[in-house]
Design an enzyme around this catalytic site. Structure first.
Site, short mmCIF file in Angstrom:
data_model
loop_
_atom_site.label_atom_id
_atom_site.label_comp_id
_atom_site.label_asym_id
_atom_site.label_seq_id
_atom_site.Cartn_x
_atom_site.Cartn_y
_atom_site.Cartn_z
N HIS A 1 26.64 -25.10 -2.18
CA HIS A 1 27.69 -24.94 -1.17
C HIS A 1 27.97 -23.44 -0.94
O HIS A 1 27.97 -22.96 0.20
CB HIS A 1 28.96 -25.67 -1.63
N GLU A 2 28.18 -22.71 -2.02
CA GLU A 2 28.52 -21.29 -1.89
C GLU A 2 27.36 -20.49 -1.31
O GLU A 2 27.56 -19.61 -0.48
CB GLU A 2 28.92 -20.71 -3.26
N HIS B 1 27.22 -20.55 2.36
CA HIS B 1 28.07 -19.53 2.99
C HIS B 1 27.32 -18.19 3.04
O HIS B 1 27.30 -17.50 4.07
CB HIS B 1 29.36 -19.33 2.20
O1 X8Z Z 1 37.01 -25.08 -1.56
C1 X8Z Z 1 35.87 -25.53 -1.52
C2 X8Z Z 1 34.68 -24.63 -1.83
C3 X8Z Z 1 34.91 -23.23 -1.42
S1 X8Z Z 1 34.96 -23.01 0.28
C4 X8Z Z 1 34.41 -24.64 -3.31
N1 X8Z Z 1 35.67 -26.85 -1.27
C5 X8Z Z 1 36.77 -27.77 -1.04
C6 X8Z Z 1 37.59 -28.01 -2.29
O2 X8Z Z 1 37.14 -27.65 -3.37
O3 X8Z Z 1 38.68 -28.55 -2.19
C7 X8Z Z 1 34.37 -27.51 -1.17
C8 X8Z Z 1 34.68 -28.96 -1.00
C9 X8Z Z 1 36.12 -29.05 -0.59
ZN ZN Z 2 33.15 -23.36 1.19
#
Ligand code: X8Z
Ligand code: ZN
Length: 600
Positions: free
Chosen positions: A370-371, A374
């Site tokens: 995921h990271e 980005h």
């Molecule tokens: O915050 C995030 C990423 C960083 S943009 C780790 N996410 C959300 C969360 O953790 O609440 C990815 C999935 C949803």
């Molecule tokens: Zn993210």
């Protein structure tokens, strides 16, 4: 700028130039303003990012003050630029300049008041909220137990089965948010003032204005998408609740909800950690990658290399040397940091970093993809002016790495040595689908409700007197979960989720959960994959990589439907790829739930 001055500008131009000139001059002026703003903002943003990086990786009163000051100075520059931009709003500027002016207006999730005193107050509050979250720890009800920070408490939620221990970790972490309540209420007032200063009714309306459609149309769009996927969520909820009732027979509430501490995750946002409890066909195939990661001594660097290798296999560039030198890959032992994973381009020119407390788990491995999604987006649009250095919309940014992670199929895991056997029969396939649905489908209502709550808060429909009650009403309505212990307005449970004190809009993740399947399908098509969507992995496919890059490099320079079209051929967000992916599970769930009382 006042209308009188605009009038004066036109009159002077008319007096000195041929009839067609004024428009051309105004258009040139708008373009010159956009160029100047792009250059100035790049410097300011980079300074603010440096300060925020330090504040997030070394929480002290001093770094918090430095971050607040940098934020304040960025906000001041933005306020000035926004005031000046009004002068160019009606100019017949070229498409690109007009888009840049629009993006400038919707660029701040924390819009700053024009008033310098209140701007400074807002910056201070924002930094304090972030630090309060980052420093949060639970030392037991009497304050005498060994203090535990978030990663440790999350581990309890993920692995513990004993009701009381789960309640303790859940309530303990949620208690760290209580002191945020007053700060949060003030942040809302100040951000709303900032939003009104630039012509929005409130900050929520500003947030909804960043999607190349009216804020009302965007709200409807999110509702359309939710209605399309809700039946699948309802089926999953019914099945999971039934299985959990076997584990906690006397404890399930009569109203049909699931207590939020039983789902394996601090916020009940995903429930893959309780896979073993709800596995459709136990013992059929071992899908547990965690043991292999530990056995093969996957440290944070090795985990990150594995994720990078996926992107490189698509033909994308390896990450720069500085990424390896400057990132924070693990939780330092000697200082407080914000562990919540994030990706950065500190100078907006390739100073790529991640900040994450990596653990040798499959969950961390997926988050790493995921990271890195980005980072590869940042890298692809680095060449653009700063106002275009963003995702086509913020949901796109969140969806890239996740779309890639959908290619982490059992076959891929076997190829990289993390799984012994690829499941072959229908029963094993259903196990795999269940595990994935517990992550992807379970998240959907959570992804939507966070900003449902904040939109209502910013609009004044929810006030500080009923922050918590409104929060739990939405948790119940959307997710069908309930609080494990009694809650009141003395609590501030929204603050226990990073994105509330961090003021990060959340609807992006809801969009991303749907978009990622649409991207995945398009990438699989580009790779020439034939077969059921859930079996596709684009690992090693350069054609898919090229297609992805073609969309990424547009950044925010074009309206998102155009970017979507480049990758998928469609201009609409379409939930059908997600439904196609989970078709086998859906059929099976319907069968399982027959005759059961479902719903809440
Ligand atoms: O915050 C995030 C990423 C960083 S943009 C780790 N996410 C959300 C969360 O953790 O609440 C990815 C999935 C949803
Ligand atoms: Zn993210």
């Amino acid at each position: 700028m006042s209308p009188c001055l605009a009038g004066l500008f036109t009159a002077l131009a008319l007096a000195t130039a041929p009839a067609t000139q004024p428009t051309a001059n105004a258009a040139d002026a708008a373009k010159a303003f956009v160029d100047k703003t792009n250059a100035e903002l790049k410097v300011r943003y980079a300074q603010a990012e440096q300060a925020h990086w330090i504040a997030a990786t070394y929480i002290t009163d001093d770094t918090q003050a430095v971050a607040a000051r940098a934020q304040e100075s960025l906000m001041a520059a933005l306020s000035e630029a926004l005031a000046e931009s009004m002068r160019h709003r009606d100019a017949a500027a070229d498409d690109e300049s007009r888009r840049a002016l629009h993006l400038l207006r919707v660029s701040q999730s924390l819009p700053a008041p024009k008033d310098a005193g209140r701007r400074s107050e807002l910056a201070t509050i924002a930094a304090r909220l972030s630090a309060t979250y980052g420093k949060g720890q639970w030392c037991g009800a009497d304050g005498k137990a060994t203090c535990r920070e978030l990663p440790e408490l999350e581990r309890v939620l993920a692995t513990e089965k004993r009701w009381d221990r789960l309640v303790d970790a859940w309530a303990g972490w949620h208690s760290i948010a209580t002191p945020m309540r007053g700060d949060y209420a003030r942040l809302v007032e100040l951000a709303n003032e900032g939003a009104r200063d630039i012509g929005f009714q409130n900050a929520g309306e500003l947030w909804r204005s960043g999607y190349d459609m009216s804020p009302e149309a965007f709200e409807q769009e999110t509702e359309r998408l939710w209605q399309a996927v809700k039946p699948l969520y309802d089926d999953l909820h019914c099945y999971v609740r039934g299985r959990l009732s076997r584990v906690y027979p006397k404890k399930m509430p009569a109203d049909g909800t699931i207590p939020a501490h039983l789902l394996g995750n601090m916020w009940a946002q995903e429930c893959n950690n309780i896979y073993e409890l709800v596995e459709p066909f136990p013992g059929r195939v071992n899908l547990n990658v965690n043991a292999a990661l530990r056995a093969q001594k996957y440290d944070p660097t090795k985990m990150t290399k594995l994720a990078e290798n996926f992107f490189v296999s698509l033909g994308l560039k390896p990450l720069p040397q500085t990424f390896w030198q400057r990132s924070m890959f693990e939780k330092p032992r000697d200082r407080a940091v914000v562990c919540h994973a994030s990706a950065w381009d500190v100078d907006y020119s390739g100073d790529l970093r991640i900040k994450m407390c990596i653990e040798p788990t499959e969950e961390s491995l997926v988050t790493l993809h995921h990271e890195l999604g980005h980072l590869y987006y940042f890298q692809a649009y680095d060449h653009l002016p700063i106002l275009f250095q963003a995702g086509a919309n913020d949901g796109f940014h969140e969806a890239i790495g996740d779309a890639i992670a959908l290619s982490i199929t059992p076959a891929y895991l076997k190829e990289v040595g993390l799984l012994r056997k690829v499941p072959g029969d229908k029963a094993a396939l259903l196990n795999v689908q269940m595990k994935s649905a517990l992550e992807k489908i379970a998240f959907l209502p959570f992804g939507k409700l966070i900003d449902q709550w904040r939109w209502d808060v910013f609009a004044g429909k929810v006030t500080p007197e009923n922050y918590n009650a409104a929060w739990w009403a939405l948790r119940r309505q959307y997710q069908g979960v309930s609080a494990p212990v009694e809650r009141s307005e003395a609590d501030f449970d929204p603050g226990a989720k990073y994105h509330i004190p961090g003021n990060v809009p959340y609807m992006r993740y809801f969009l991303a959960r749907i978009l990622q399947f649409q991207f995945h399908k398009a990438l699989c098509d580009a790779a020439g994959f034939q077969g059921p969507l859930h079996e596709c992995s684009i690992y090693g496919n350069k054609a898919a990589g090229e297609k992805l890059q073609a969309m990424l490099k547009l950044g925010a320079s074009r309206p998102w439907p155009e970017a979507l079209e480049v990758l998928t051929g469609s201009r609409q967000i379409d939930p059908s790829a997600l439904l196609e992916y989970f078709a086998p599970l859906r059929e099976w769930l319907a069968e399982q739930n027959k005759g059961k009382t479902c719903g809440w």
